[in-house]
Design an enzyme around this catalytic site. Structure first.
Site, PDB file in Angstrom:
ATOM      1  N   GLU A   1       0.865  -1.176   0.000  1.00  0.00           N
ATOM      2  CA  GLU A   1       0.000   0.000   0.000  1.00  0.00           C
ATOM      3  C   GLU A   1       0.902   1.227   0.000  1.00  0.00           C
ATOM      4  O   GLU A   1       1.703   1.426   0.924  1.00  0.00           O
ATOM      5  CB  GLU A   1      -0.904  -0.017   1.237  1.00  0.00           C
TER       6      GLU A   1
ATOM      7  N   TYR B   1     -11.077  -3.680   3.500  1.00  0.00           N
ATOM      8  CA  TYR B   1     -10.097  -3.170   4.456  1.00  0.00           C
ATOM      9  C   TYR B   1     -10.809  -2.976   5.788  1.00  0.00           C
ATOM     10  O   TYR B   1     -11.633  -2.074   5.943  1.00  0.00           O
ATOM     11  CB  TYR B   1      -9.545  -1.847   3.934  1.00  0.00           C
TER      12      TYR B   1
ATOM     13  N   ASP C   1      -5.041   9.560   9.495  1.00  0.00           N
ATOM     14  CA  ASP C   1      -3.693   9.154   9.872  1.00  0.00           C
ATOM     15  C   ASP C   1      -3.281   9.721  11.219  1.00  0.00           C
ATOM     16  O   ASP C   1      -3.575  10.877  11.550  1.00  0.00           O
ATOM     17  CB  ASP C   1      -2.690   9.605   8.807  1.00  0.00           C
TER      18      ASP C   1
END
Length: 280
Positions: free
Chosen positions: A62, A187, A73
């Protein structure tokens, strides 16, 4: 082999990501997917790191496209994106980097990008260029489910998979819709919150994996917080098909000198490969 898999193969609908997960599952192996930020510390070293990860057991990679407002993040990857942006990394440079590695980098590459940079670039133009550079999939963490249908057909037109995220807080009905739109794999975010290393895996991940298996036959890759062999063992024990390891790789990149960074990342990848191959 299940009937739907036979139909996919017969009609050549298997993507590179599909093929990778199918082959790994056939050999009872867990997919290892490192995450790194393109351009950290610079594009040239990113190129070396990608090849080193491939050589040391990564099944997929990724690759993040740096963005100034990375909402999903944690601090480690935010700082990585900042360093990459300061080094002049752009989406176009990331695609050029991957294009230069065609014929050398043979495992599936999944790009991770927020939506705004792709819209500014021109979404279809980006997909066409990424596909031509050998990209196999695209993860857009801030793409709402309600908008996914607008983009999924474009991504598929260029022989890539649009991969969507399921969070621990996602209601079951919405989880089903997300999983059905996600191609290649689903995911599964293992924690509530942003990326970053954690001390332990939350037990509710097992329940989430079981729920996703009830919904469809997508492979399930678990990310956010995975950083140790113990975490990998838990993910395998709970029946997932892959692990995504991000902050632990990015941390080693930030803490290593430019001279040593490629080897340090390669060593960590080899250690994680051994953990992924260790049978309970």
């Amino acid at each position: 082999m299940k009937e739907h898999e036979m139909k996919l193969i017969k009609n050549n609908y298997l993507s590179k990501v599909d093929e990778k997960f199918y082959n790994l599952k056939s050999n009872n192996k867990l997919a290892l997917m490192p995450f790194i930020m393109a351009g950290d510390p610079n594009v040239e070293i990113t190129s070396e790191i990608l090849l080193k990860l491939q050589d040391n057991g990564a099944d997929l990679i990724e690759l993040g496209i740096p963005y100034s407002d990375p909402l999903a993040d944690g601090p480690t990857i935010q700082l990585s994106a900042s360093r990459a942006l300061k080094a002049g990394t752009t989406p176009r440079k990331v695609i050029t980097l991957l294009d230069s590695l065609k014929g050398k980098l043979n495992i599936p590459i999944v790009l991770f990008s927020y939506l705004n940079p792709l819209l500014c670039f021109g979404f279809e133009e980006f997909c066409e260029m990424a596909s031509n550079a050998g990209v196999s999939g695209l993860i857009i963490p801030d793409l709402p489910l309600e908008e996914a249908y607008k983009f999924s057909n474009v991504v598929r037109t260029y022989s890539m998979d649009l991969i969507l995220l399921v969070a621990p807080t996602t209601p079951f009905e919405r989880m089903e819709k997300i999983s059905n739109y996600s191609k290649g794999f689903t995911y599964l975010v293992s924690v509530t919150g942003v990326t970053g290393e954690r001390n332990k895996m939350e037990n509710r991940v097992e329940n989430l994996i079981n729920k996703l298996k009830q919904i469809n036959n997508n492979p399930i890759a678990v990310g956010f917080g995975i950083s140790t062999p113990e975490h990998i063992n838990k993910v395998r024990e709970w029946g997932a098909d892959g692990v995504i390891i991000g902050s632990a790789f990015v941390k080693r990149i930030s803490s290593s000198s430019e001279k040593d960074v490629v080897d340090q990342v390669g060593k960590f990848c080899k250690d994680m490969r051994l953990a992924a191959d260790q049978k309970n």
